[in-house]
Motif scaffolding. Structure first.
Motif, PDB file in Angstrom:
ATOM      1  N   LEU A   1      -2.538 -15.225  19.288  1.00  0.00           N
ATOM      2  CA  LEU A   1      -2.119 -13.948  18.707  1.00  0.00           C
ATOM      3  C   LEU A   1      -0.633 -13.898  18.351  1.00  0.00           C
ATOM      4  CD1 LEU A   1      -4.214 -11.276  20.651  1.00  0.00           C
ATOM      5  CD2 LEU A   1      -4.414 -11.970  18.257  1.00  0.00           C
ATOM      6  N   PRO A   2       0.272 -14.399  19.201  1.00  0.00           N
ATOM      7  CA  PRO A   2       1.688 -14.369  18.792  1.00  0.00           C
ATOM      8  C   PRO A   2       1.950 -15.115  17.487  1.00  0.00           C
ATOM      9  CG  PRO A   2       1.511 -14.774  21.149  1.00  0.00           C
ATOM     10  CD  PRO A   2       0.124 -14.865  20.593  1.00  0.00           C
ATOM     11  N   GLN A   3       1.246 -16.223  17.261  1.00  0.00           N
ATOM     12  CA  GLN A   3       1.437 -16.976  16.023  1.00  0.00           C
ATOM     13  C   GLN A   3       0.768 -16.288  14.834  1.00  0.00           C
ATOM     14  OE1 GLN A   3       1.214 -21.412  16.340  1.00  0.00           O
ATOM     15  NE2 GLN A   3       0.388 -20.986  18.376  1.00  0.00           N
ATOM     16  N   ALA A   4      -0.307 -15.542  15.106  1.00  0.00           N
ATOM     17  CA  ALA A   4      -1.021 -14.856  14.019  1.00  0.00           C
ATOM     18  C   ALA A   4      -0.315 -13.585  13.575  1.00  0.00           C
ATOM     19  CB  ALA A   4      -2.449 -14.528  14.469  1.00  0.00           C
ATOM     20  N   THR A   5       0.604 -13.081  14.399  1.00  0.00           N
ATOM     21  CA  THR A   5       1.223 -11.783  14.125  1.00  0.00           C
ATOM     22  C   THR A   5       1.916 -11.745  12.780  1.00  0.00           C
ATOM     23  OG1 THR A   5       1.541 -11.404  16.495  1.00  0.00           O
ATOM     24  CG2 THR A   5       2.856 -10.077  14.987  1.00  0.00           C
ATOM     25  N   ARG A   6       2.650 -12.805  12.438  1.00  0.00           N
ATOM     26  CA  ARG A   6       3.389 -12.821  11.172  1.00  0.00           C
ATOM     27  C   ARG A   6       2.458 -12.660   9.974  1.00  0.00           C
ATOM     28  NH1 ARG A   6       5.691 -17.533  13.700  1.00  0.00           N
ATOM     29  NH2 ARG A   6       7.677 -17.035  14.719  1.00  0.00           N
ATOM     30  N   THR A   7       1.287 -13.262  10.048  1.00  0.00           N
ATOM     31  CA  THR A   7       0.328 -13.173   8.948  1.00  0.00           C
ATOM     32  C   THR A   7      -0.346 -11.812   8.891  1.00  0.00           C
ATOM     33  OG1 THR A   7      -0.115 -15.530   9.266  1.00  0.00           O
ATOM     34  CG2 THR A   7      -1.672 -14.305   7.915  1.00  0.00           C
ATOM     35  N   VAL A   8      -0.480 -11.167  10.041  1.00  0.00           N
ATOM     36  CA  VAL A   8      -1.252  -9.924  10.141  1.00  0.00           C
ATOM     37  C   VAL A   8      -0.440  -8.699   9.716  1.00  0.00           C
ATOM     38  CG1 VAL A   8      -2.345  -8.376  11.817  1.00  0.00           C
ATOM     39  CG2 VAL A   8      -2.797 -10.826  11.907  1.00  0.00           C
ATOM     40  N   ILE A   9       0.875  -8.741   9.863  1.00  0.00           N
ATOM     41  CA  ILE A   9       1.688  -7.553   9.638  1.00  0.00           C
ATOM     42  C   ILE A   9       1.519  -6.948   8.239  1.00  0.00           C
ATOM     43  CG2 ILE A   9       4.071  -6.731   9.419  1.00  0.00           C
ATOM     44  CD1 ILE A   9       4.771  -8.473  11.820  1.00  0.00           C
ATOM     45  N   PRO A  10       1.614  -7.717   7.143  1.00  0.00           N
ATOM     46  CA  PRO A  10       1.480  -7.098   5.809  1.00  0.00           C
ATOM     47  C   PRO A  10       0.163  -6.361   5.582  1.00  0.00           C
ATOM     48  CG  PRO A  10       2.491  -9.255   5.629  1.00  0.00           C
ATOM     49  CD  PRO A  10       2.004  -9.141   7.040  1.00  0.00           C
ATOM     50  N   PRO A  11      -0.999  -6.967   5.882  1.00  0.00           N
ATOM     51  CA  PRO A  11      -2.233  -6.197   5.679  1.00  0.00           C
ATOM     52  C   PRO A  11      -2.360  -4.990   6.597  1.00  0.00           C
ATOM     53  CG  PRO A  11      -2.717  -8.317   6.709  1.00  0.00           C
ATOM     54  CD  PRO A  11      -1.295  -8.361   6.251  1.00  0.00           C
ATOM     55  N   LEU A  12      -1.804  -5.073   7.811  1.00  0.00           N
ATOM     56  CA  LEU A  12      -1.856  -3.914   8.707  1.00  0.00           C
ATOM     57  C   LEU A  12      -1.084  -2.738   8.136  1.00  0.00           C
ATOM     58  CD1 LEU A  12      -1.537  -5.284  12.366  1.00  0.00           C
ATOM     59  CD2 LEU A  12      -3.568  -4.451  11.177  1.00  0.00           C
ATOM     60  N   SER A  13       0.021  -3.018   7.455  1.00  0.00           N
ATOM     61  CA  SER A  13       0.780  -1.948   6.826  1.00  0.00           C
ATOM     62  C   SER A  13      -0.084  -1.175   5.839  1.00  0.00           C
ATOM     63  CB  SER A  13       2.011  -2.531   6.115  1.00  0.00           C
ATOM     64  OG  SER A  13       2.702  -1.526   5.405  1.00  0.00           O
ATOM     65  N   SER A  14      -0.815  -1.880   4.993  1.00  0.00           N
ATOM     66  CA  SER A  14      -1.698  -1.226   4.015  1.00  0.00           C
ATOM     67  C   SER A  14      -2.823  -0.461   4.704  1.00  0.00           C
ATOM     68  CB  SER A  14      -2.285  -2.268   3.059  1.00  0.00           C
ATOM     69  OG  SER A  14      -1.264  -2.935   2.354  1.00  0.00           O
ATOM     70  N   ILE A  15      -3.340  -1.023   5.780  1.00  0.00           N
ATOM     71  CA  ILE A  15      -4.440  -0.371   6.500  1.00  0.00           C
ATOM     72  C   ILE A  15      -3.996   0.956   7.102  1.00  0.00           C
ATOM     73  CG2 ILE A  15      -5.908  -0.558   8.556  1.00  0.00           C
ATOM     74  CD1 ILE A  15      -6.122  -3.581   7.922  1.00  0.00           C
ATOM     75  N   PHE A  16      -2.807   0.984   7.702  1.00  0.00           N
ATOM     76  CA  PHE A  16      -2.351   2.213   8.341  1.00  0.00           C
ATOM     77  C   PHE A  16      -1.869   3.248   7.330  1.00  0.00           C
ATOM     78  CE2 PHE A  16      -1.831  -0.610  12.160  1.00  0.00           C
ATOM     79  CZ  PHE A  16      -2.845   0.000  12.879  1.00  0.00           C
ATOM     80  N   ILE A  17      -1.420   2.803   6.174  1.00  0.00           N
ATOM     81  CA  ILE A  17      -1.122   3.753   5.100  1.00  0.00           C
ATOM     82  C   ILE A  17      -2.418   4.404   4.613  1.00  0.00           C
ATOM     83  CG2 ILE A  17      -0.383   3.907   2.694  1.00  0.00           C
ATOM     84  CD1 ILE A  17       1.817   1.900   3.376  1.00  0.00           C
ATOM     85  N   ALA A  18      -3.466   3.592   4.475  1.00  0.00           N
ATOM     86  CA  ALA A  18      -4.775   4.141   4.099  1.00  0.00           C
ATOM     87  C   ALA A  18      -5.286   5.099   5.166  1.00  0.00           C
ATOM     88  CB  ALA A  18      -5.772   3.004   3.874  1.00  0.00           C
ATOM     89  N   LEU A  19      -5.043   4.781   6.428  1.00  0.00           N
ATOM     90  CA  LEU A  19      -5.447   5.673   7.517  1.00  0.00           C
ATOM     91  C   LEU A  19      -4.785   7.041   7.368  1.00  0.00           C
ATOM     92  CD1 LEU A  19      -5.671   4.824  11.294  1.00  0.00           C
ATOM     93  CD2 LEU A  19      -4.331   6.777  10.550  1.00  0.00           C
ATOM     94  N   THR A  20      -3.483   7.046   7.019  1.00  0.00           N
ATOM     95  CA  THR A  20      -2.769   8.307   6.836  1.00  0.00           C
ATOM     96  C   THR A  20      -3.425   9.156   5.769  1.00  0.00           C
ATOM     97  OG1 THR A  20      -0.693   7.216   7.451  1.00  0.00           O
ATOM     98  CG2 THR A  20      -0.527   9.331   6.316  1.00  0.00           C
ATOM     99  N   LYS A  21      -3.787   8.542   4.661  1.00  0.00           N
ATOM    100  CA  LYS A  21      -4.431   9.296   3.581  1.00  0.00           C
ATOM    101  C   LYS A  21      -5.842   9.736   3.967  1.00  0.00           C
ATOM    102  CE  LYS A  21      -3.335   5.954   0.715  1.00  0.00           C
ATOM    103  NZ  LYS A  21      -3.170   5.117  -0.506  1.00  0.00           N
TER     104      LYS A  21
ATOM    105  N   GLU B   1       8.410  -6.898   9.996  1.00  0.00           N
ATOM    106  CA  GLU B   1       8.234  -8.145   9.247  1.00  0.00           C
ATOM    107  C   GLU B   1       9.556  -8.897   9.120  1.00  0.00           C
ATOM    108  OE1 GLU B   1       6.125  -9.637   5.072  1.00  0.00           O
ATOM    109  OE2 GLU B   1       6.329  -7.505   5.533  1.00  0.00           O
ATOM    110  N   ARG B   2      10.640  -8.174   8.875  1.00  0.00           N
ATOM    111  CA  ARG B   2      11.955  -8.806   8.778  1.00  0.00           C
ATOM    112  C   ARG B   2      12.369  -9.426  10.112  1.00  0.00           C
ATOM    113  NH1 ARG B   2      14.550 -10.045   4.236  1.00  0.00           N
ATOM    114  NH2 ARG B   2      16.569  -9.547   5.184  1.00  0.00           N
ATOM    115  N   ARG B   3      12.062  -8.725  11.196  1.00  0.00           N
ATOM    116  CA  ARG B   3      12.404  -9.245  12.501  1.00  0.00           C
ATOM    117  C   ARG B   3      11.626 -10.529  12.796  1.00  0.00           C
ATOM    118  NH1 ARG B   3      14.768  -7.280  17.151  1.00  0.00           N
ATOM    119  NH2 ARG B   3      15.108  -5.282  16.124  1.00  0.00           N
ATOM    120  N   MET B   4      10.354 -10.546  12.404  1.00  0.00           N
ATOM    121  CA  MET B   4       9.553 -11.742  12.630  1.00  0.00           C
ATOM    122  C   MET B   4      10.043 -12.902  11.762  1.00  0.00           C
ATOM    123  SD  MET B   4       7.480 -10.898  14.977  1.00  0.00           S
ATOM    124  CE  MET B   4       6.427 -12.344  14.931  1.00  0.00           C
ATOM    125  N   GLU B   5      10.547 -12.600  10.560  1.00  0.00           N
ATOM    126  CA  GLU B   5      11.078 -13.654   9.701  1.00  0.00           C
ATOM    127  C   GLU B   5      12.327 -14.284  10.316  1.00  0.00           C
ATOM    128  OE1 GLU B   5       9.692 -11.981   5.301  1.00  0.00           O
ATOM    129  OE2 GLU B   5      11.805 -11.916   5.940  1.00  0.00           O
TER     130      GLU B   5
END
Length: 215
Positions: free
Chosen positions: A135-155, A208-212
């Motif tokens: 999971l720690p290694q997968a986090t960097r890949t997961v962050i961008p799609p999670l952003s879109s998912i939670f924005i959709a959740l808000t709507k 995402e910037r912090r992970m980069e």
């Protein structure tokens, strides 16, 4: 401006309601999504079957139907007297958890198989391998799609306004009932949602910037 200034307490309550249901359902979706993703990649067949059934059922069920079940079936059978806010949060969180699960599972699949094999070779259990290595290694890949998912959740939280949950879209209904012109009301509602979604985008951008930097 009059529609906002004359009804600012109601708008404030609706905005706080949207932020609250977004925050609570996001936590529910994130916790369940990660857990179900673990089930889906588990070596235990019953867990994989449960995870697959969870994702398939929730992703293919209309969100409005989940709200109807949450508000009219769950209180009658399981938890009578539960607040509309909690029922709405659960419906929205459960629905979104299926999308979080698939995003996390995709991130897990990007981690080289050798990482898990190396962890198992030193005696780590599956849960330890997943939690400490994968999971720690997968986090960097997961962050961008999670952003879109939670924005959709808000709507998607706007649906809760039709079920007696105080939020921004419910404020729009109240203003319409009071005879205000629909255009300025929708403009203020849209601005309220934009504030929340921009805040979510900014939060994930910082993560995402912090992970980069840590890469």
């Amino acid at each position: 401006m009059n529609v906002l200034l004359d009804n600012f307490p109601e708008f404030r309550d609706g905005f706080i309601g949207t932020v609250s249901i977004t925050a609570v359902s996001s936590v529910i979706a994130l916790v369940l999504g990660v857990l179900i993703a673990g089930f889906r990649v588990s070596p235990v067949p019953p867990l994989r079957i449960f995870g697959t059934a969870w994702v398939t059922l929730l992703r293919n069920t209309p969100l409005t139907l989940l709200f109807l079940v949450s508000f009219f079936v769950v209180p009658e059978i399981f938890f009578p007297g539960m607040s509309p806010f909690l029922l709405g949060s659960l419906a929205l969180g459960f629905y979104t958890s299926s999308f979080v699960c698939e995003a996390v599972r995709s991130g897990i699949n990007t981690v080289p198989l050798g990482q898990a094999e190396a962890a198992r070779s030193i005696g780590m259990t599956f849960s330890q391998t997943l939690r400490i290595v994968v999971l720690p290694q997968a986090t960097r890949t997961v962050i961008p799609p999670l952003s879109s998912i939670f924005i959709a959740l808000t709507k998607n939280s706007a649906i809760a306004g039709a079920f007696s949950v105080t939020e921004l879209f419910g404020w729009q209904k109240l203003m319409s009932d009071r005879g205000y012109a629909i255009t300025p009301v929708f403009i203020w509602v849209a601005l309220g949602y934009l504030v929340v979604t921009f805040a979510i985008s900014g939060l994930f951008w910082m993560v995402e910037r912090r992970m980069e930097v840590a890469r």
